[in-house]
Design an enzyme around this catalytic site. Sequence first.
Site, PDB file in Angstrom:
ATOM      1  CE  LYS A 158      38.824  36.786  39.830  1.00  0.00           C
ATOM      2  NZ  LYS A 158      39.166  38.188  39.627  1.00  0.00           N
TER       3      LYS A 158
HETATM    4  N1  PPE Z   1      43.962  41.482  38.290  1.00  0.00           N
HETATM    5  C1  PPE Z   1      42.818  41.623  38.999  1.00  0.00           C
HETATM    6  C2  PPE Z   1      42.842  42.439  40.235  1.00  0.00           C
HETATM    7  C3  PPE Z   1      41.654  41.022  38.530  1.00  0.00           C
HETATM    8  O1  PPE Z   1      40.533  41.150  39.229  1.00  0.00           O
HETATM    9  C4  PPE Z   1      41.681  40.272  37.333  1.00  0.00           C
HETATM   10  C5  PPE Z   1      40.441  39.626  36.817  1.00  0.00           C
HETATM   11  C6  PPE Z   1      42.902  40.146  36.639  1.00  0.00           C
HETATM   12  C7  PPE Z   1      44.022  40.759  37.169  1.00  0.00           C
HETATM   13  C8  PPE Z   1      43.037  39.324  35.397  1.00  0.00           C
HETATM   14  O2  PPE Z   1      42.924  37.951  35.689  1.00  0.00           O
HETATM   15  P1  PPE Z   1      42.377  36.893  34.634  1.00  0.00           P
HETATM   16  O3  PPE Z   1      40.911  37.146  34.491  1.00  0.00           O
HETATM   17  O4  PPE Z   1      42.664  35.577  35.238  1.00  0.00           O
HETATM   18  O5  PPE Z   1      43.109  37.128  33.364  1.00  0.00           O
HETATM   19  N2  PPE Z   1      39.241  40.310  37.097  1.00  0.00           N
HETATM   20  C9  PPE Z   1      37.992  39.633  37.013  1.00  0.00           C
HETATM   21  C10 PPE Z   1      36.889  40.376  37.713  1.00  0.00           C
HETATM   22  C11 PPE Z   1      36.240  41.504  37.038  1.00  0.00           C
HETATM   23  C12 PPE Z   1      35.039  42.015  37.807  1.00  0.00           C
HETATM   24  O6  PPE Z   1      34.725  43.221  37.693  1.00  0.00           O
HETATM   25  O7  PPE Z   1      34.377  41.235  38.498  1.00  0.00           O
HETATM   26  C13 PPE Z   1      37.677  39.224  35.585  1.00  0.00           C
HETATM   27  O8  PPE Z   1      38.234  39.770  34.635  1.00  0.00           O
HETATM   28  O9  PPE Z   1      36.887  38.318  35.426  1.00  0.00           O
END
Ligand code: PPE
Length: 305
Positions: A158
């Site tokens: 990430k």
């Molecule tokens: N894919 C991506 C590309 C992504 O950024 C997130 C989280 C997810 C999947 C889901 O991951 P999880 O949160 O572990 O279930 N995106 C984060 C960032 C959002 C933002 O705008 O900043 C979030 O949901 O916190």
Amino acid sequence: MTFGKGKIWYDGKFVEWSEATTHILSHVIHYGSSVFEGMRCYKTPKGSAIFRMKAHIDRLYDSAKIYRMEIPFSKEEFCNAILETVRVNELEECYIRPFVFRGYGKMGVNPLDNPVLCAIAAWEWGEYLGEGVLKKGISVRISSWNRPAPNTFPSLAKAGGNYLNSQLIKMEAIQDGFDEGIALDSYGYVSEGSGENIFMVRNGVIFTPPTSSSILPGITRHSIFVLARDLKIRIEQHLLPREALYIADEVFFTGTAAEVTPITKIDNITIGKGVRGPMTERIQAEFLRILRGETEDRHNWLTYI
Ligand code: PPE
């Protein structure tokens, strides 16, 4: 709204929000060299609790490892700092953003001569994809941008730089009148949203792309696997062609910010009945019950503040 107020934990100390700054020649600003997390803290009957903090911290350290960043704090110290950040800001419910970045040292692509700095901010953040969307759902488009191919930008990390791709997906969707975009991977299979993982339901089975489809391995995604098994719902990882989404009974996004958001239209095609479907509702309700502490924390996912 508490964004813009309070204290930020910055490399071991609390500083005022407005003082949490860095030099404009910091490596991160020029070359995107950061890794980060997003987690949520919810109000429960037993006090506020952070959802799956350990899993998020593990992923933060994994992301840092991929980019050869040495985090100068132990995981335990980092977790304590997160809890402290919520406490000092007296937040009952919030979004928490821990991050690690390359600071000011030397210009040039080589990141290794720059300090690795850490920070944690927290603020109140409501429904990510718009008000009321957890119930009413959203309309999305398939992006004209793909997710990065394998061995280009590591999708298991990430990392800040990955979000330039996300920004292209998001801007295109918004400017075309959609709430969000779904990107395909470099082979043309469904990957994920700009900041969410994606799931579809057909004939009572839940499907989601595998980690090899250039996705971030979401912690919400993992939680959905565990909850589906608890509820005895079949769930599988599969390569998904774009049109499988069009003919699905239900489609939904998951993420820390997005939680479980139903998708009711894709490329202006109505998905199923065009409303939050029964399976989405069931999974969403169970997910929300767990993180709000309304049912037993049977998987030890909550850390109380
Ligand atoms: N894919 C991506 C590309 C992504 O950024 C997130 C989280 C997810 C999947 C889901 O991951 P999880 O949160 O572990 O279930 N995106 C984060 C960032 C959002 C933002 O705008 O900043 C979030 O949901 O916190």
